[in-house]
Design an enzyme around this catalytic site. Structure first.
Site, PDB file in Angstrom:
ATOM      1  N   ARG A  49     -22.577  -5.813 -29.314  1.00 58.76           N
ATOM      2  CA  ARG A  49     -22.205  -6.053 -27.915  1.00 58.76           C
ATOM      3  C   ARG A  49     -22.325  -7.543 -27.633  1.00 58.76           C
ATOM      4  O   ARG A  49     -22.834  -8.295 -28.455  1.00 58.76           O
ATOM      5  CB  ARG A  49     -23.122  -5.248 -26.979  1.00 58.76           C
ATOM      6  CG  ARG A  49     -24.606  -5.422 -27.367  1.00 58.76           C
ATOM      7  CD  ARG A  49     -25.540  -5.399 -26.242  1.00 58.76           C
ATOM      8  NE  ARG A  49     -25.313  -6.490 -25.321  1.00 58.76           N
ATOM      9  CZ  ARG A  49     -25.730  -7.735 -25.558  1.00 58.76           C
ATOM     10  NH1 ARG A  49     -26.373  -8.066 -26.646  1.00 58.76           N
ATOM     11  NH2 ARG A  49     -25.496  -8.678 -24.668  1.00 58.76           N
ATOM     12  N   GLY A  50     -21.899  -7.944 -26.416  1.00 52.32           N
ATOM     13  CA  GLY A  50     -21.864  -9.365 -26.081  1.00 52.32           C
ATOM     14  C   GLY A  50     -20.490  -9.898 -26.475  1.00 52.32           C
ATOM     15  O   GLY A  50     -19.997  -9.622 -27.581  1.00 52.32           O
ATOM     16  N   ALA A  51     -19.862 -10.649 -25.569  1.00 53.57           N
ATOM     17  CA  ALA A  51     -18.446 -10.997 -25.750  1.00 53.57           C
ATOM     18  C   ALA A  51     -18.145 -11.695 -27.086  1.00 53.57           C
ATOM     19  O   ALA A  51     -17.249 -11.265 -27.826  1.00 53.57           O
ATOM     20  CB  ALA A  51     -17.981 -11.837 -24.563  1.00 53.57           C
ATOM     21  N   ARG A  90     -13.591  -1.432 -25.844  1.00 57.38           N
ATOM     22  CA  ARG A  90     -14.170  -1.792 -24.531  1.00 57.38           C
ATOM     23  C   ARG A  90     -13.168  -2.721 -23.851  1.00 57.38           C
ATOM     24  O   ARG A  90     -12.561  -3.568 -24.516  1.00 57.38           O
ATOM     25  CB  ARG A  90     -15.537  -2.488 -24.677  1.00 57.38           C
ATOM     26  CG  ARG A  90     -16.627  -1.573 -25.235  1.00 57.38           C
ATOM     27  CD  ARG A  90     -17.981  -2.272 -25.224  1.00 57.38           C
ATOM     28  NE  ARG A  90     -18.546  -2.326 -23.890  1.00 57.38           N
ATOM     29  CZ  ARG A  90     -19.601  -3.098 -23.573  1.00 57.38           C
ATOM     30  NH1 ARG A  90     -20.158  -3.880 -24.466  1.00 57.38           N
ATOM     31  NH2 ARG A  90     -20.087  -3.079 -22.339  1.00 57.38           N
ATOM     32  N   GLN A 194     -30.502  -4.910 -21.469  1.00 55.21           N
ATOM     33  CA  GLN A 194     -30.246  -5.978 -22.438  1.00 55.21           C
ATOM     34  C   GLN A 194     -31.215  -7.153 -22.258  1.00 55.21           C
ATOM     35  O   GLN A 194     -31.520  -7.861 -23.221  1.00 55.21           O
ATOM     36  CB  GLN A 194     -28.797  -6.487 -22.313  1.00 55.21           C
ATOM     37  CG  GLN A 194     -27.740  -5.513 -22.809  1.00 55.21           C
ATOM     38  CD  GLN A 194     -27.210  -4.611 -21.718  1.00 55.21           C
ATOM     39  OE1 GLN A 194     -27.912  -4.313 -20.745  1.00 55.21           O
ATOM     40  NE2 GLN A 194     -25.988  -4.147 -21.860  1.00 55.21           N
ATOM     41  N   ASP A 235     -17.984 -12.422 -19.882  1.00 56.08           N
ATOM     42  CA  ASP A 235     -17.138 -11.522 -20.668  1.00 56.08           C
ATOM     43  C   ASP A 235     -15.672 -11.891 -20.550  1.00 56.08           C
ATOM     44  O   ASP A 235     -14.882 -11.631 -21.456  1.00 56.08           O
ATOM     45  CB  ASP A 235     -17.365 -10.070 -20.240  1.00 56.08           C
ATOM     46  CG  ASP A 235     -18.720  -9.619 -20.751  1.00 56.08           C
ATOM     47  OD1 ASP A 235     -19.724  -9.863 -20.041  1.00 56.08           O
ATOM     48  OD2 ASP A 235     -18.790  -9.084 -21.861  1.00 56.08           O
ATOM     49  N   ASN A 245     -19.068 -10.807 -15.711  1.00 61.01           N
ATOM     50  CA  ASN A 245     -20.263 -10.740 -16.562  1.00 61.01           C
ATOM     51  C   ASN A 245     -21.036  -9.480 -16.169  1.00 61.01           C
ATOM     52  O   ASN A 245     -20.653  -8.743 -15.254  1.00 61.01           O
ATOM     53  CB  ASN A 245     -21.117 -12.002 -16.404  1.00 61.01           C
ATOM     54  CG  ASN A 245     -22.184 -12.089 -17.479  1.00 61.01           C
ATOM     55  OD1 ASN A 245     -21.888 -12.021 -18.669  1.00 61.01           O
ATOM     56  ND2 ASN A 245     -23.446 -12.202 -17.087  1.00 61.01           N
ATOM     57  N   LYS A 246     -22.137  -9.258 -16.848  1.00 63.53           N
ATOM     58  CA  LYS A 246     -22.944  -8.043 -16.661  1.00 63.53           C
ATOM     59  C   LYS A 246     -23.220  -7.768 -15.182  1.00 63.53           C
ATOM     60  O   LYS A 246     -23.518  -8.678 -14.416  1.00 63.53           O
ATOM     61  CB  LYS A 246     -24.252  -8.203 -17.430  1.00 63.53           C
ATOM     62  CG  LYS A 246     -25.214  -7.036 -17.372  1.00 63.53           C
ATOM     63  CD  LYS A 246     -24.588  -5.707 -17.729  1.00 63.53           C
ATOM     64  CE  LYS A 246     -23.947  -5.713 -19.115  1.00 63.53           C
ATOM     65  NZ  LYS A 246     -23.099  -4.499 -19.349  1.00 63.53           N
TER      66      LYS A 246
END
Ligand code: MRU
Length: 347
Positions: A49-51, A90, A194, A235, A245-246
């Protein structure tokens, strides 16, 4: 970074190796993957995960699909459908589709050429992270030159979220190497934690002073004057600077705007999507209700209560002090003007 240092995603001769991030911080478990289905599953359940790490997963995912197609004698339609499933695993982080599309351009030259470009993408991401780490640290120290910095960050943007070093957390690491971090407030980042599980683990490994706080504490910590700068990752950054973003990032930005605290977005240029004109065009992933209605395996909400679970939010450009990429630190307006100039064909 030394070759023996831990990385979130690598290519190991004939397969992808991932750290299974769902198992941290309790266990460090590696996943070895040479088929498309388990890779799509790993992306969907956030094992990787994470862009920027998703950019690498997309690029290496094309290699995995091509090799599986060769092994199993798939026709082109089956192969292309498998690649599309990787690309669509995703929706919000542009890096996943970008990584797939970039290396697919090498397909006419064969699988080895695709692999070579995927490995180049990974090297370039590390270089970009290190460069933006320096640029972000410079930006902050130009404004606060005389004392260690108190940072607030949201989600995880470190080694785990990238191919190496980190973006927002890369700036923190760069400041730490300059002996310029006082404390990092780590938002726990509900619902998948996270921050509490991954960012805190990385900071503890690095020996960087930090405190994990509930997401609901962030605005108060900022308004009480306990934070010098908030730094988040991204992201997707739209052409006008709006940044996905998150979930919870925009609340941090609003508190920073009210308190006069700088709010920085840190990301490699691969996260900037000139084809997305503004944040309104960014698809926001909605995830399973159980992530919200359960805490670990315990149900916390009544069975009759449905959930709303957007995984990301969009921070409007007006709330962002600077966007830091490997190009340097720019205001959203400067970024937008640069993208515009690049798109303008001279008469
Ligand atoms: O759902 P996740 O964990 O993939 O979300 C990650 C984030 O929102 C990160 O802040 C972003 O991808 C930047 S990672 C350098």
């Amino acid at each position: 970074m030394a070759d023996d240092e831990l990385r979130a995603i690598t290519w190991e001769g004939d397969h992808v190796r991932l750290i299974d991030q769902t198992r941290l911080p309790g266990e460090l478990v590696m996943l070895d993957i040479d088929e498309v289905d388990p890779l799509v599953d790993a992306i969907a359940r956030l094992a990787v995960r994470g862009a920027p790490a998703l950019g690498a997963a997309g690029a290496l995912g094309v290699v995995v699909a091509l090799r599986q197609a060769e092994r199993e004698g798939w026709d082109d339609a089956t192969r292309d459908a498998a690649i599309t499933r990787v690309r669509d695993a995703r929706p919000t982080a542009i890096n996943l589709a970008w990584g797939v599309d970039r290396v697919l351009a090498q397909l006419p030259h064969g699988t080895e050429a695709v692999l070579a470009d995927a490995l180049a993408l990974i090297r370039e991401d590390e270089e970009a992270n290190r460069a933006l780490g320096r640029a972000g640290a410079d930006w902050i120290q130009q404004r606060i030159p005389d004392r260690p910095i108190r940072v607030l960050t949201h989600c995880n943007t470190g080694m785990l979220a990238t191919t190496a070093w980190g973006t927002a957390l890369g700036i923190v690491r760069e400041l730490a190497t300059r002996d310029a971090i006082e404390l990092v407030y780590v938002d726990e980042t509900r619902p998948l934690l996270q921050g509490a599980r991954l960012t805190a683990w990385e900071l503890a490994e690095e020996g960087i002073a930090h405190r994990v706080q509930v997401d609901g504490a962030a605005a108060s910590t900022i308004l009480r004057g306990m934070v010098d700068v908030a730094i988040i990752g991204a992201d997707r950054i739209a052409a006008n600077g709006d940044t996905a973003n998150k979930i919870g990032s925009v609340g941090v930005a609003l508190a920073c705007a009210d308190a006069g605290v700088p709010f920085l977005v840190a990301a490699p240029a691969s996260t900037v999507d000139p084809a997305t004109r503004s944040g309104e065009e960014i698809e926001i992933e909605e995830r399973a209700a159980e992530e919200v209605t359960f805490f670990a395996s315990d149900r916390t909400a009544p069975e009759a209560s449905p959930a709303f679970n957007p995984a990301f939010d969009v921070t409007p450009a007006r709330l962002i002090s600077a966007i830091v990429t490997e190009v340097g630190a720019e205001t959203p307006a400067e970024l937008a003007a640069r993208l515009d100039a690049a798109l303008t064909v001279p008469a």
